[in-house]
Design a protein around this motif. Structure first.
Motif, mmCIF file in Angstrom:
data_model
loop_
_atom_site.group_PDB
_atom_site.id
_atom_site.type_symbol
_atom_site.label_atom_id
_atom_site.label_comp_id
_atom_site.label_asym_id
_atom_site.label_seq_id
_atom_site.Cartn_x
_atom_site.Cartn_y
_atom_site.Cartn_z
ATOM 1 N N GLU A 1 -0.770 10.636 17.620
ATOM 2 C CA GLU A 1 0.128 9.947 16.706
ATOM 3 C C GLU A 1 1.152 9.134 17.606
ATOM 4 O O GLU A 1 1.439 8.138 17.045
ATOM 5 N N GLY A 2 1.570 9.576 18.947
ATOM 6 C CA GLY A 2 2.261 8.830 19.586
ATOM 7 C C GLY A 2 1.591 7.665 19.877
ATOM 8 O O GLY A 2 2.288 6.497 19.905
ATOM 9 N N ASP A 3 0.370 7.540 20.159
ATOM 10 C CA ASP A 3 -0.248 6.146 20.495
ATOM 11 C C ASP A 3 -0.187 5.138 19.397
ATOM 12 O O ASP A 3 0.108 3.904 19.349
ATOM 13 N N GLN B 1 -1.395 19.501 20.991
ATOM 14 C CA GLN B 1 -0.763 18.433 21.851
ATOM 15 C C GLN B 1 -1.410 17.323 21.855
ATOM 16 O O GLN B 1 -0.965 16.169 21.733
ATOM 17 N N ARG B 2 -2.697 17.207 21.829
ATOM 18 C CA ARG B 2 -3.642 16.002 21.759
ATOM 19 C C ARG B 2 -3.133 15.173 20.348
ATOM 20 O O ARG B 2 -3.488 14.018 20.393
ATOM 21 N N GLY C 1 -1.995 21.605 8.070
ATOM 22 C CA GLY C 1 -2.114 20.035 7.521
ATOM 23 C C GLY C 1 -2.380 19.171 8.548
ATOM 24 O O GLY C 1 -2.359 17.757 8.285
ATOM 25 N N MET C 2 -3.191 19.546 9.488
ATOM 26 C CA MET C 2 -3.674 18.418 10.825
ATOM 27 C C MET C 2 -5.004 18.002 10.444
ATOM 28 O O MET C 2 -5.731 18.667 9.843
ATOM 29 N N SER C 3 -5.203 16.844 10.925
ATOM 30 C CA SER C 3 -6.391 16.009 10.570
ATOM 31 C C SER C 3 -7.274 16.348 11.863
ATOM 32 O O SER C 3 -7.502 15.383 12.497
ATOM 33 N N TRP D 1 -10.463 19.340 26.917
ATOM 34 C CA TRP D 1 -9.529 20.474 27.241
ATOM 35 C C TRP D 1 -10.388 21.657 27.704
ATOM 36 O O TRP D 1 -11.173 21.969 26.936
ATOM 37 N N THR D 2 -10.481 22.086 28.863
ATOM 38 C CA THR D 2 -11.041 23.078 29.211
ATOM 39 C C THR D 2 -10.438 24.214 30.070
ATOM 40 O O THR D 2 -9.214 23.854 30.527
#
Lengths: 640, 317
Positions: A636-638, A630-631, A542-544, A611-612
């Motif tokens: 969403e936190g922002d 995580q990102r 369900g993530m965008s 992310w590497t």
């Protein structure tokens, strides 16, 4: 199939009741690896399994497990050599996550893989059984030590009398276990034995009939042993396609693509992991009027290719990072004299000798900006093995049309990964035309730059009326050494303009997933399959999340800024080094970023994150998915 | 006669063309007055006219340095590339186009220093081309730095108290390379010998290496004074299979009959003993040539596709 960790000697358990003695697991995909000491043939076993699997209509992605040395000491954890095969119902685009079934010829190579976190927590291990009671005390001690470490795991370890079985057919079991193992796996995965026999015949085609027969005998022995003794089988439904398919690794695809492009000279110097492309060509190129020239060094290889292009037929040189570094001056020359040239860089870990056999994507910025002086040229990156074939046709054509250098960035993952793909529909129009030696029209100059596009027609030795001297010095339209100040400004403009013209002919890249949303993941090169698989998993949650994969790095494909504007956050996923933003001393201004992230930030002014990882292995979809989760949380936190 | 405009008839036309020396002369060279490069250029232009080279099928490849401006002053095809890398470029040209006449012009820095690896291997490849090494014993264009062939003790800007090491002997070194097939030495201030040597090099089937002793009036004039003023300091190697120049015996009285087929004698003569020897040290046309072993019949695009399709069959699923 898997139980709490235990070491059990598999025994023949005849089924009195007539009930199947084994359980069949129906799975959409499974990953198996076969690892031995170097010289014991695990690679060949994996290759044949991969080829047979592809022929049966399954998706497959094969990765070589290669030590850095030819024959490292036996029974050493870092010396394991073999093959890892991911088998799927659907087409497989990447190497996947952890290995679920491992065949280990000794416990030390198993420990090597275990310590690399290569194995799933509940992996099943088929392990040669001779080591626990080996006459050599040091071997017994090493086995004991490994045993105590393995007891802490959840692996299901099944000891297999590989040597004992093989000795019934061959005198030296080191020369036979691989085919015995192939037989076992053929039973486990229900592979067609006739196809196995065909592939064995192909693999040993340069050997005697007797060797073929012995290997088939071992195959059947392994199959029979597994049938008698193992309690699980894995069924991965195949979806045979009617499309004609071929199967090969990325280096073979590059080599055959160069032929399809009509190139007739490959200039190279041995370097891992690029060289096998030249092995493939060395075998067949002469049938196509082609020559593999093994030069005295990397520099000469570039020079020979440039000389050949100058003489009328676009040539290519193939190398890896250290070789690209050495060719640098010649690449600058080719840009300056507008000589078509194709350079394939099969990237490995760096800098310096780095990780010769392992994948990395850390040559990107060196490929684009590595030439001292302003040297605009083209950089492309195939994302799949199929693209390794077609990129050569495109690269040759661009090099010729735009009189420029095209660097093709492949990598160790593509080079050694084996995957079936749709058989190319060959076209004679792909083949470079023979050089046009007709007289040069009166008054035409060797750099008659079209003022708008910077394009000009190239003269080839043999053309009457075209005699001129190419020079790496700044020069005017007639290739005369420039002594006036305006000439270099103008010629630099013309050389740069061509690349913009190329960009104007490209299509914007397609977004994978929704074309707007919270996060856009941008990748390039061999990571495509793993990134898109991660995106699929996250979207299912369900993530965008969407992704974008770039085939052109110089020039970048058009429309990227516009695509970025539709996402709240953009990040790259790459196999090169970047600083963790939270690491000591690291801040916004000094943070080393992924190389594509750097490029995209400079070109778009978007705050592109990255992310590497540089683990010396392809990225795992699971790891990518975790990083993206995580990102997303950060985004969403922002917002909150 | 009527001149056909159809380019297909150009080949027929070619045979009718007669080239004068001026047909090979490009812009006025920008070398210093008294520079030996002028002599080599003149001898080369004479050879081109004498042998009626087709300008469009002749390629001069050079490196970087004073002498490497050479192609700019000719009206043939030219490739003025990178320092030390003329030989790989020439190798690529010849691999693809054995029909072209290829000359390589290098300086001592090009050939024996930054490009020394290519010198060894080009000699071994033995491709049919002429390699002229214009040796003025110094880096001139970068303004007076010691080169590998600068005599020991001779000062420069980088070694002002004199070159520390004995000079590298390019003739001796080339004769030590496996598959060398033509090694000669000449001096640009003896034009007939220079011309005859370049001509012999051109007629040799294989890689013809010619070291040309060449004055640099700016930085190394003293090194060549003895050779210029005292003909007795020079010894000519003469042989029917080498270079014989009528009339030179009147000036250069030291003449040694040397059979260029004798590699051991060639190596002895090349050793440093204070004498300047000019002539063909070694010549052997029986040595294998790389482009011959590697040259393949061109095939059509359609045939390529057919054969590639067969190749794909081997990978078919």
């Amino acid at each position: 199939m898997t139980t709490k960790a235990q070491t059990e000697a598999a025994r023949a358990v005849p089924s009195d009741s007539g009930e199947p003695r084994y359980e069949v697991f129906e799975l959409p995909e499974h990953t198996v690896e076969i690892v031995s000491d170097s010289g014991e043939g695990a690679q060949k076993c994996g290759q044949i399994l991969g080829a047979v699997t592809a022929k049966m209509g399954n998706g497959v992605w094969t990765v070589e497990i290669i030590p850095a040395e030819i024959e490292p000491p036996p029974r050493s954890p870092a010396g394991g050599s073999g093959n890892r095969v991911r088998i799927g119902s659907e087409p497989v685009t990447n190497w996947g996550d952890e290995t679920q079934l491992m065949v280990a010829f000794n416990e030390q190579v198993l420990m090597g893989r275990h310590r690399l976190n290569a194995l799933a927590d509940d992996a099943t291990i088929l392990l040669e059984n001779i080591w626990a009671d080996h006459p050599d005390e040091t071997i017994r001690a090493a086995w004991q030590e490994a045993q105590s470490e393995l007891e802490k795991t959840n692996y299901r370890i099944i000891e297999v009398p590989m040597q004992e079985q093989c000795l019934t057919v061959v005198e030296d079991p080191r020369r036979g276990k691989n085919m015995f193992v192939l037989g076992m796996l053929a039973w486990i995965y229900d592979r067609d034995l006739d196809l196995c026999r065909d592939q064995i015949a192909h693999a040993f085609r340069k050997k005697s009939e007797e060797i073929y027969k012995r290997n088939v005998e071992l195959l059947e022995l392994g199959y029979g042993w597994a049938e008698e003794n193992l309690d699980f089988r894995i069924h991965i439904p195949a979806q045979p396609t009617t499309d004609p398919m071929v199967v090969m690794n990325g280096n073979e695809a590059v080599a055959l693509g160069a032929i399809a492009a009509g190139m007739e000279l490959a200039a190279m110097y041995p370097i891992t992991p690029a060289t096998s492309a030249s092995h493939e060509l060395g075998d067949v190129f002469e049938k196509f009027g082609g020559v593999v020239h093994q030069a005295e060094d990397e520099i000469a290889a570039a020079g020979v290719a440039i000389g050949a292009s100058y003489a009328g037929k676009v040539a290519y040189t193939i190398t890896s990072g250290p070789g690209l570094a050495l060719k640098t001056e010649f690449l600058g020359l080719a840009v300056m004299i507008e000589m078509p040239l194709v350079v394939v860089d099969v990237q490995r870990g760096g800098p310096a000798t780095g990780l010769p056999t392992k994948v990395e994507q850390s040559d990107l910025l060196a490929a684009i900006f590595g030439q001292p002086g302003d040297a605009p040229h083209v950089v492309m990156a195939p994302a799949t093995i199929e693209e390794c074939f077609h990129v050569m046709v495109t690269a040759r054509r661009i090099a010729e049309t735009f009189r420029t250098v095209v660097i093709v960035l492949s990598d160790a993952n593509l080079a050694t990964g084996v995957q079936p793909f749709r058989r190319p529909e060959l076209d004679p129009a792909w083949v470079a035309a023979p050089p046009d030696l007709s007289p040069v029209p009166e008054g035409l100059k060797p750099y008659d730059w079209d003022a708008k596009t910077g394009l000009s027609r190239r003269f080839v030795p043999g053309q009457p009326g075209g005699m001129y001297t190419v020079t790496g010095l700044a020069h005017d339209e007639s290739s005369r050494v420039a002594y006036s100040s305006a000439v270099h400004q103008r010629s630099s403009t013309m050389r740069s303009r061509k690349i913009a013209v190329l960009q104007s002919t490209l299509n914007p890249p397609e977004v994978y997933g929704d074309d707007s949303g919270e996060l856009l993941v941008v990748g390039w090169g061999s990571t495509r399959g793993a990134i898109e698989e991660a995106v699929d998993r996250l979207r299912a949650e369900g993530m965008s999340v969407s992704s974008l994969h770039l085939s052109f790095l110089s020039p970048l494909e058009p429309g990227i800024k516009e695509i970025f504007s539709r996402f709240e956050k953009v990040m790259t996923v790459e196999i090169n080094y970047s600083d963790d933003p939270d690491a000591p001393y690291i801040n916004e201004e000094n943070r080393r970023r992924g190389q594509l992230a750097w490029l995209l930030r400079a070109q778009t002014l978007y705050d592109v994150d990255c992310w590497t990882r540089v683990l010396g292995e392809p990225l795992r979809p699971r790891a990518i998915a975790n990083a993206i989760r995580q990102r997303i949380e950060t985004v969403e936190g922002d917002i909150a | 006669m009527t001149i056909p405009v159809n380019s297909l008839l150009q080949c027929a036309l070619d045979d009718e063309r007669v080239f004068e020396r001026s047909d090979y002369e490009g812009p006025v060279p920008r070398w210093c007055a008294g520079c030996g490069d002028h002599s080599v250029l003149a001898a080369t232009q004479r050879l081109l006219a004498d042998e009626q080279f087709q300008p469009e099928t002749t390629v001069f490849v050079s490196g970087i340095g004073c002498s490497s401006r050479f192609p700019h002053y000719l009206k043939t095809y030219g490739f003025h590339g990178l320092h030390g890398r003329a030989l790989p470029v020439a190798t690529g040209i010849k691999l693809h186009r054995p029909d072209l006449d290829v000359f390589v012009v290098m300086g001592d820095g090009d050939c024996t220093s930054i490009g020394a690896g290519h010198w060894v291997h080009a000699t071994r490849y033995n491709m049919d081309m002429v390699a002229l090494m214009l040796d003025n014993n110094i880096y001139g264009l970068t303004k007076n730095q010691t080169s590998p062939t600068t005599p020991q003790g001779y000062p420069s800007n980088t070694q002002p108290r004199g070159s520390w090491l004995p000079a590298l002997n390019p003739v001796e070194a080339t004769l030590g390379i496996t598959n060398a097939s033509f090694v000669a030495q000449t001096a640009e201030w003896i034009p007939p010998h220079l011309f005859a040597t370049i001509k012999a090099a051109y007629h040799h089937d294989g890689f013809a290496f010619v070291r040309i002793l060449q004055r640099c009036p700016k930085y190394t004039a003293p090194l060549f004074e003895e050779g210029l003023k005292n003909p007795d300091s020079i010894e000519l190697l003469v042989h029917e299979d080498g270079v014989m120049v009528d009339g030179l015996e009147n000036v250069y009285k030291n003449q040694v009959r040397h059979d260029p087929g004798d590699i051991h004698a060639a190596r002895r003569l090349a050793e440093e003993d204070g004498r300047t020897r000019l002539g063909v040290f070694f010549r052997d046309e029986s040595r294998p040539r790389y482009e011959e072993t590697r040259h393949l019949q061109a095939i059509t695009a359609e045939e390529k596709v057919t054969r590639l399709s067969e190749e794909l069959d081997l990978h078919a699923v």
